[in-house]
Structures are given as structure tokens and as C-alpha cells.
Scaffold this active site. Sequence first.
Site, PDB file in Angstrom:
ATOM      1  N   GLU A   1       0.819  -1.242   0.000  1.00 25.82           N
ATOM      2  CA  GLU A   1       0.000   0.000   0.000  1.00 25.82           C
ATOM      3  C   GLU A   1       0.837   1.270   0.000  1.00 25.82           C
ATOM      4  OE1 GLU A   1      -3.667   0.645   0.237  1.00 25.82           O
ATOM      5  OE2 GLU A   1      -3.484  -1.270  -0.788  1.00 25.82           O
TER       6      GLU A   1
ATOM      7  N   LYS B   1       3.056   1.244  -5.267  1.00 22.85           N
ATOM      8  CA  LYS B   1       3.685   0.479  -6.351  1.00 22.85           C
ATOM      9  C   LYS B   1       2.816   0.440  -7.596  1.00 22.85           C
ATOM     10  CE  LYS B   1       3.944  -3.421  -4.168  1.00 22.85           C
ATOM     11  NZ  LYS B   1       3.462  -3.023  -2.829  1.00 22.85           N
ATOM     12  N   THR B   2       1.523   0.249  -7.396  1.00 23.65           N
ATOM     13  CA  THR B   2       0.624   0.108  -8.546  1.00 23.65           C
ATOM     14  C   THR B   2       0.477   1.429  -9.288  1.00 23.65           C
ATOM     15  OG1 THR B   2      -0.548  -1.699  -7.492  1.00 23.65           O
ATOM     16  CG2 THR B   2      -1.726  -0.533  -9.226  1.00 23.65           C
TER      17      THR B   2
ATOM     18  N   LYS C   1       0.773  -8.488 -13.204  1.00 22.20           N
ATOM     19  CA  LYS C   1       0.836  -8.745 -11.753  1.00 22.20           C
ATOM     20  C   LYS C   1       0.784 -10.266 -11.617  1.00 22.20           C
ATOM     21  CE  LYS C   1      -0.213  -7.528  -7.256  1.00 22.20           C
ATOM     22  NZ  LYS C   1       0.391  -6.480  -6.419  1.00 22.20           N
TER      23      LYS C   1
ATOM     24  N   ASP D   1      -4.912  -4.925  -8.937  1.00 19.39           N
ATOM     25  CA  ASP D   1      -3.951  -3.933  -9.432  1.00 19.39           C
ATOM     26  C   ASP D   1      -3.987  -3.809 -10.959  1.00 19.39           C
ATOM     27  OD1 ASP D   1      -3.217  -3.499  -6.851  1.00 19.39           O
ATOM     28  OD2 ASP D   1      -1.246  -4.446  -6.994  1.00 19.39           O
TER      29      ASP D   1
ATOM     30  N   GLY E   1       5.436  -6.975  -8.107  1.00 11.38           N
ATOM     31  CA  GLY E   1       5.339  -7.966  -7.031  1.00 11.38           C
ATOM     32  C   GLY E   1       4.269  -7.574  -6.028  1.00 11.38           C
ATOM     33  N   ALA E   2       3.962  -8.486  -5.108  1.00 13.52           N
ATOM     34  CA  ALA E   2       2.982  -8.197  -4.053  1.00 13.52           C
ATOM     35  C   ALA E   2       3.738  -7.786  -2.792  1.00 13.52           C
ATOM     36  CB  ALA E   2       2.120  -9.425  -3.779  1.00 13.52           C
TER      37      ALA E   2
HETATM   38  N1  LIG Z   1       1.061   9.225  -6.276  1.00 10.16           N
HETATM   39  C1  LIG Z   1      -0.137   8.984  -5.738  1.00 10.16           C
HETATM   40  N2  LIG Z   1      -1.080   9.945  -5.716  1.00 10.16           N
HETATM   41  C2  LIG Z   1      -2.289   9.701  -5.174  1.00 10.16           C
HETATM   42  N3  LIG Z   1      -2.660   8.534  -4.625  1.00 10.16           N
HETATM   43  C3  LIG Z   1      -1.761   7.534  -4.608  1.00 10.16           C
HETATM   44  C4  LIG Z   1      -0.457   7.702  -5.159  1.00 10.16           C
HETATM   45  N4  LIG Z   1       0.222   6.542  -4.979  1.00 10.16           N
HETATM   46  C5  LIG Z   1      -0.622   5.706  -4.357  1.00 10.16           C
HETATM   47  N5  LIG Z   1      -1.820   6.291  -4.127  1.00 10.16           N
HETATM   48  C6  LIG Z   1      -2.994   5.675  -3.478  1.00 10.16           C
HETATM   49  O1  LIG Z   1      -2.541   4.939  -2.347  1.00 10.16           O
HETATM   50  C7  LIG Z   1      -3.171   3.674  -2.252  1.00 10.16           C
HETATM   51  C8  LIG Z   1      -2.118   2.562  -2.348  1.00 10.16           C
HETATM   52  O2  LIG Z   1      -1.442   2.671  -3.580  1.00 10.16           O
HETATM   53  P1  LIG Z   1      -1.072   1.394  -4.463  1.00 10.16           P
HETATM   54  O3  LIG Z   1      -2.270   0.543  -4.701  1.00 10.16           O
HETATM   55  O4  LIG Z   1      -0.355   1.918  -5.656  1.00 10.16           O
HETATM   56  O5  LIG Z   1      -0.087   0.634  -3.452  1.00 10.16           O
HETATM   57  P2  LIG Z   1       0.698  -0.751  -3.652  1.00 10.16           P
HETATM   58  O6  LIG Z   1       2.032  -0.535  -3.040  1.00 10.16           O
HETATM   59  O7  LIG Z   1       0.642  -1.163  -5.073  1.00 10.16           O
HETATM   60  O8  LIG Z   1      -0.153  -1.774  -2.772  1.00 10.16           O
HETATM   61  P3  LIG Z   1      -0.167  -3.406  -2.858  1.00 10.16           P
HETATM   62  O9  LIG Z   1       0.936  -3.859  -1.950  1.00 10.16           O
HETATM   63  O10 LIG Z   1      -1.533  -3.720  -2.323  1.00 10.16           O
HETATM   64  O11 LIG Z   1       0.022  -3.833  -4.281  1.00 10.16           O
HETATM   65  C9  LIG Z   1      -4.181   3.627  -3.402  1.00 10.16           C
HETATM   66  O12 LIG Z   1      -5.422   4.040  -2.908  1.00 10.16           O
HETATM   67  C10 LIG Z   1      -3.641   4.638  -4.398  1.00 10.16           C
HETATM   68  O13 LIG Z   1      -4.642   5.214  -5.201  1.00 10.16           O
HETATM   69 MG   LIG Z   2      -0.136  -2.871  -5.923  1.00 15.00          MG
END
Ligand SMILES: Nc1ncnc2c1ncn2[C@@H]1O[C@H](COP(=O)(O)OP(=O)(O)OP(=O)(O)O)[C@@H](O)[C@H]1O
Ligand SMILES: [Mg+2]
Length: 206
Positions: free
Chosen positions: A12, A15-16, A32, A45, A99-100
Site C-alpha cells: 500500500e 507500487k501500482t 501482476k 492492481d 510484485g505483491a
Molecule cells: N502518487 C499517488 N497519488 C495519489 N494517490 C496515490 C499515489 N500513490 C498511491 N496512491 C494511493 O494509495 C493507495 C495505495 O497505492 P497502491 O495501490 O499503488 O499501493 P501498492 O504498493 O501497489 O499496494 P499493494 O501492496 O496492495 O500492491 C491507493 O489508494 C492509491 O490510489
Molecule cells: Mg499494488
Amino acid sequence: MSAVIVTGTDTEIGKTVFSAALTGALGASYWKPVQAGTDDEGHGDAETVARLSGRPVLPSAYRLKTPCSPHRAAEIDGVEIDRDRLALPQVDGPLVAEGAGGVLVPVTRRLLFADLFAHWGRPVVLVARTGLGTINHSLLSIEALRSRGVPMLGVAFVGDAVEDSEATIAAIGGVKRLGRLPRLADLTAKTLAEAFAANFAVEDFR
Ligand SMILES: Nc1ncnc2c1ncn2[C@@H]1O[C@H](COP(=O)(O)OP(=O)(O)OP(=O)(O)O)[C@@H](O)[C@H]1O
Ligand SMILES: [Mg+2]
């Protein structure tokens, strides 16, 4: 085929969203390999990246119901994760694979994501927060990747600028600071593409 792997210091952390920006900037496809947990609409994702990049997304090798570490989500779903199905897919053009969670998250009880990255042998981007605690998390992640011989492109930060933390991670970790994606109040394909272009050099990822 050229592939870039996106991992992070934690779950969270963005990354996504970063992957979507990179996929768009490279004109890449996104994959993914293991999706553990989806939202109320059954979206994971890949759906987020499709929406934020407009690029093709490949089907995950495993889509698991429980939002927890893949090794446990698979056990709960009664699914056996076969590492042969986790080979990087062949596509025309570049591939971005996410990755997760973080680098030492177990894919199975015998395989960590960092070991899978080492097996793939493709360069990794570490996504890291800029907030308090990031120096420790980032340096631990870098050490775990380096000890396995995983090639690293550098660190992509997400959040408000914290210049000293970003520079300290790059210096002590011996990695490139690739850029920083600010938190976007209005997150759309357009605002994300603009923010990536303003804060990263796409050549760093080719
Ligand atoms: N640059 C950004 N601007 C605005 N919101 C963001 C940004 N980066 C991430 N977020 C928000 O933060 C939350 C987590 O982001 P994201 O899903 O990219 O995390 P993740 O690291 O991929 O999580 P996971 O481990 O579940 O794959 C989401 O709600 C996303 O919309
Ligand atoms: Mg992600």
C-alpha cells in the site's frame, strides 16, 4: 523483450500507481503475477493500471481471494502456486511486472519474491515512501535484493519531498534516486502521466 520489475518497501505504498505511470511512459504491457485480494468489484492492481495507463494488462497467473500474503492466500483458497507458471510472459515491447507487498514476502512457503526476482534476472525498481521510517525500510530492502544478486535500477519515491531521507537512502544504499512521484489529489491517467514526465527520466527505465 525488456522487462522492469516493480517492488516496494511495503504494501500500500504506491507500487501500482507508479507501475501505471511507468507502463504508460514506456508504452509497456503490465503484469501482476500473483494478485491476492480484490476490491468489492473484483478489481485488482491490473484493473487500476489499465485505467491509469490505458495500456494492455496481462492476466495474473494467480488471482486469490484473501487480501494477505500470497503464500497464505493460496493456502486459504486451496490453490497450489507452481513457480513454473510465474515465468515472465513473452510480449511484444516492454513489460512492467509488479510484485505483491515487499521484497521478502513469501510467494509460497519455499519461495520469496526476492528469490523470484533473482531468478528472473531483470532490473528492479524499489518504490519507497518518503515519510518517517523509510530509511530503515529502504536500506533493508536494498540489502535483501543485493544479497541475492538482483540488479537494481534505483529507488522511486512516493510522497512529499524529504530531501535528506531520499539522498541518504541513495548514498548509503549505493543506488540511484530515480525520482519522486508526489501524492496527487486528483489521480487520473492524465495527471499521473504529467507527474511522471515532470519527475522522472524515462531513459532511466529502458
Ligand atoms: N502518487 C499517488 N497519488 C495519489 N494517490 C496515490 C499515489 N500513490 C498511491 N496512491 C494511493 O494509495 C493507495 C495505495 O497505492 P497502491 O495501490 O499503488 O499501493 P501498492 O504498493 O501497489 O499496494 P499493494 O501492496 O496492495 O500492491 C491507493 O489508494 C492509491 O490510489
Ligand atoms: Mg499494488
